[in-house]
Motif scaffolding. Structure first.
Motif, PDB file in Angstrom:
ATOM      1  N   GLU A 140      -4.415  -8.021   6.703  1.00  0.00           N
ATOM      2  CA  GLU A 140      -3.458  -7.542   7.698  1.00  0.00           C
ATOM      3  C   GLU A 140      -2.051  -7.745   7.147  1.00  0.00           C
ATOM      4  O   GLU A 140      -1.722  -8.800   6.611  1.00  0.00           O
ATOM      5  N   ALA A 141      -1.244  -6.699   7.276  1.00  0.00           N
ATOM      6  CA  ALA A 141       0.157  -6.751   6.855  1.00  0.00           C
ATOM      7  C   ALA A 141       1.016  -6.179   7.971  1.00  0.00           C
ATOM      8  O   ALA A 141       0.502  -5.663   8.964  1.00  0.00           O
ATOM      9  N   SER A 142       2.309  -6.267   7.805  1.00  0.00           N
ATOM     10  CA  SER A 142       3.213  -5.790   8.856  1.00  0.00           C
ATOM     11  C   SER A 142       3.056  -4.300   9.116  1.00  0.00           C
ATOM     12  O   SER A 142       3.298  -3.837  10.224  1.00  0.00           O
ATOM     13  N   ARG A 143       2.610  -3.545   8.127  1.00  0.00           N
ATOM     14  CA  ARG A 143       2.439  -2.092   8.277  1.00  0.00           C
ATOM     15  C   ARG A 143       0.998  -1.670   8.512  1.00  0.00           C
ATOM     16  O   ARG A 143       0.656  -0.511   8.329  1.00  0.00           O
ATOM     17  N   GLY A 144       0.159  -2.589   8.891  1.00  0.00           N
ATOM     18  CA  GLY A 144      -1.233  -2.243   9.164  1.00  0.00           C
ATOM     19  C   GLY A 144      -2.201  -3.016   8.296  1.00  0.00           C
ATOM     20  O   GLY A 144      -1.826  -3.930   7.572  1.00  0.00           O
ATOM     21  N   THR A 145      -3.452  -2.618   8.361  1.00  0.00           N
ATOM     22  CA  THR A 145      -4.522  -3.310   7.655  1.00  0.00           C
ATOM     23  C   THR A 145      -4.915  -2.525   6.414  1.00  0.00           C
ATOM     24  O   THR A 145      -5.005  -1.301   6.450  1.00  0.00           O
ATOM     25  N   ARG A 146      -5.162  -3.250   5.341  1.00  0.00           N
ATOM     26  CA  ARG A 146      -5.601  -2.659   4.083  1.00  0.00           C
ATOM     27  C   ARG A 146      -6.930  -3.264   3.681  1.00  0.00           C
ATOM     28  O   ARG A 146      -7.148  -4.472   3.826  1.00  0.00           O
ATOM     29  N   ASN A 147      -7.813  -2.440   3.151  1.00  0.00           N
ATOM     30  CA  ASN A 147      -9.074  -2.898   2.576  1.00  0.00           C
ATOM     31  C   ASN A 147      -8.965  -2.804   1.062  1.00  0.00           C
ATOM     32  O   ASN A 147      -8.714  -1.720   0.531  1.00  0.00           O
ATOM     33  N   LEU A 148      -9.143  -3.927   0.402  1.00  0.00           N
ATOM     34  CA  LEU A 148      -8.993  -3.992  -1.047  1.00  0.00           C
ATOM     35  C   LEU A 148     -10.308  -4.359  -1.707  1.00  0.00           C
ATOM     36  O   LEU A 148     -10.930  -5.361  -1.346  1.00  0.00           O
ATOM     37  N   HIS A 161      -2.172 -11.566   5.932  1.00  0.00           N
ATOM     38  CA  HIS A 161      -3.191 -12.454   6.504  1.00  0.00           C
ATOM     39  C   HIS A 161      -4.570 -11.890   6.205  1.00  0.00           C
ATOM     40  O   HIS A 161      -4.855 -10.726   6.505  1.00  0.00           O
ATOM     41  N   LEU A 162      -5.434 -12.699   5.621  1.00  0.00           N
ATOM     42  CA  LEU A 162      -6.811 -12.284   5.348  1.00  0.00           C
ATOM     43  C   LEU A 162      -7.592 -12.296   6.646  1.00  0.00           C
ATOM     44  O   LEU A 162      -7.728 -13.336   7.289  1.00  0.00           O
ATOM     45  N   GLN A 163      -8.100 -11.133   7.053  1.00  0.00           N
ATOM     46  CA  GLN A 163      -8.902 -11.030   8.273  1.00  0.00           C
ATOM     47  C   GLN A 163     -10.386 -11.234   7.994  1.00  0.00           C
ATOM     48  O   GLN A 163     -11.076 -11.896   8.751  1.00  0.00           O
ATOM     49  N   ALA A 164     -10.870 -10.606   6.912  1.00  0.00           N
ATOM     50  CA  ALA A 164     -12.308 -10.653   6.650  1.00  0.00           C
ATOM     51  C   ALA A 164     -12.604 -10.362   5.183  1.00  0.00           C
ATOM     52  O   ALA A 164     -11.818  -9.717   4.497  1.00  0.00           O
ATOM     53  N   LEU A 165     -13.767 -10.824   4.762  1.00  0.00           N
ATOM     54  CA  LEU A 165     -14.329 -10.487   3.466  1.00  0.00           C
ATOM     55  C   LEU A 165     -15.709  -9.891   3.707  1.00  0.00           C
ATOM     56  O   LEU A 165     -16.489 -10.429   4.494  1.00  0.00           O
ATOM     57  N   LEU A 166     -15.997  -8.801   3.017  1.00  0.00           N
ATOM     58  CA  LEU A 166     -17.286  -8.131   3.121  1.00  0.00           C
ATOM     59  C   LEU A 166     -17.883  -8.048   1.726  1.00  0.00           C
ATOM     60  O   LEU A 166     -17.216  -7.571   0.797  1.00  0.00           O
ATOM     61  N   ARG A 182      -4.217  -7.765  -8.419  1.00  0.00           N
ATOM     62  CA  ARG A 182      -4.983  -6.784  -7.635  1.00  0.00           C
ATOM     63  C   ARG A 182      -4.501  -6.778  -6.187  1.00  0.00           C
ATOM     64  O   ARG A 182      -4.337  -5.724  -5.582  1.00  0.00           O
ATOM     65  N   LEU A 183      -4.284  -7.940  -5.632  1.00  0.00           N
ATOM     66  CA  LEU A 183      -3.791  -8.040  -4.256  1.00  0.00           C
ATOM     67  C   LEU A 183      -2.392  -7.424  -4.138  1.00  0.00           C
ATOM     68  O   LEU A 183      -2.111  -6.670  -3.207  1.00  0.00           O
ATOM     69  N   MET A 184      -1.546  -7.749  -5.084  1.00  0.00           N
ATOM     70  CA  MET A 184      -0.174  -7.227  -5.043  1.00  0.00           C
ATOM     71  C   MET A 184      -0.161  -5.713  -5.144  1.00  0.00           C
ATOM     72  O   MET A 184       0.560  -5.037  -4.412  1.00  0.00           O
ATOM     73  N   GLU A 185      -0.956  -5.157  -6.045  1.00  0.00           N
ATOM     74  CA  GLU A 185      -1.027  -3.701  -6.206  1.00  0.00           C
ATOM     75  C   GLU A 185      -1.470  -3.030  -4.921  1.00  0.00           C
ATOM     76  O   GLU A 185      -0.992  -1.954  -4.566  1.00  0.00           O
ATOM     77  N   GLY A 186      -2.401  -3.649  -4.238  1.00  0.00           N
ATOM     78  CA  GLY A 186      -2.944  -3.055  -3.020  1.00  0.00           C
ATOM     79  C   GLY A 186      -2.083  -3.253  -1.779  1.00  0.00           C
ATOM     80  O   GLY A 186      -2.218  -2.505  -0.808  1.00  0.00           O
ATOM     81  N   LEU A 187      -1.205  -4.229  -1.815  1.00  0.00           N
ATOM     82  CA  LEU A 187      -0.448  -4.569  -0.611  1.00  0.00           C
ATOM     83  C   LEU A 187       1.042  -4.262  -0.686  1.00  0.00           C
ATOM     84  O   LEU A 187       1.605  -3.736   0.269  1.00  0.00           O
ATOM     85  N   VAL A 188       1.656  -4.605  -1.769  1.00  0.00           N
ATOM     86  CA  VAL A 188       3.111  -4.512  -1.849  1.00  0.00           C
ATOM     87  C   VAL A 188       3.590  -3.070  -1.803  1.00  0.00           C
ATOM     88  O   VAL A 188       4.670  -2.784  -1.305  1.00  0.00           O
ATOM     89  N   GLU A 189       2.758  -2.137  -2.250  1.00  0.00           N
ATOM     90  CA  GLU A 189       3.175  -0.731  -2.274  1.00  0.00           C
ATOM     91  C   GLU A 189       2.955  -0.011  -0.952  1.00  0.00           C
ATOM     92  O   GLU A 189       3.011   1.197  -0.884  1.00  0.00           O
ATOM     93  N   GLN A 190       2.728  -0.747   0.126  1.00  0.00           N
ATOM     94  CA  GLN A 190       2.485  -0.113   1.413  1.00  0.00           C
ATOM     95  C   GLN A 190       3.682   0.677   1.880  1.00  0.00           C
ATOM     96  O   GLN A 190       4.797   0.319   1.837  1.00  0.00           O
TER      97      GLN A 190
END
Length: 150
Positions: free
Chosen positions: A109-117, A91-96, A142-150
């Motif tokens: 936001e993912a099941s294992r916590g929040t990631r900033n990409l 789930h996308l929480q925010a964009l900065l 880019r999203l997959m690389e940052g999220l799927v490897e959690q």
């Protein structure tokens, strides 16, 4: 479809040449909608420029932030769509937007916590402005690389 569920934050005072031109050509009525505070008036005086000149510069910044917020909304909707394709746990929480680094940070936001990409501005421009298939796929990667490897 639900409305936008993510926040947009802008860390930039930049504006495009088009936004600057728009501010320089703005009517007196438009300038009145964005009055200067006392600190801004004093700053204009210290720099030896008129309050109107200073106000036009500030208005260019307002237009710049509005433009970036529009880009952020478009980008966020695309990211939400891509996240749904990757998996329903994201789930996308925010964009900065970080203007000094010409990049966007997506807080997901993912099941294992929040990631900033980090997403570089050039890629965002290609995705939002042109919706190039290759660019959208690069963003998805880019999203997959940052999220799927959690």
């Amino acid at each position: 479809m639900q409305g936008q569920q993510f926040e947009i934050h802008i860390r930039s005072n930049s504006s495009t040449p088009e936004e600057w031109k728009r501010a320089m050509e703005a009517s007196a009525e438009e300038l009145k909608k964005h009055p200067l505070n006392e600190w801004q008036k004093e700053t204009a005086k210290r720099f030896g420029i008129t309050e109107e000149e200073y106000a036009r510069g500030e208005l260019a910044g307002v237009y710049g932030r509005q433009g970036l917020e529009n880009v952020g909304r478009e980008l966020g909707l695309i990211i939400e769509r891509l996240l749904a394709e990757i998996g329903d746990v994201y789930h996308l929480q925010a964009l900065l937007y970080e203007g000094a680094k010409f990049r966007w940070i997506a807080r997901v936001e993912a099941s294992r916590g929040t990631r900033n990409l980090s997403i570089q501005g050039d890629l965002v421009d290609d995705v939002v402005d042109s919706e190039l298939y290759e660019s959208i796929q690069a963003l998805k990667q880019r999203l997959m690389e940052g999220l799927v490897e959690q």
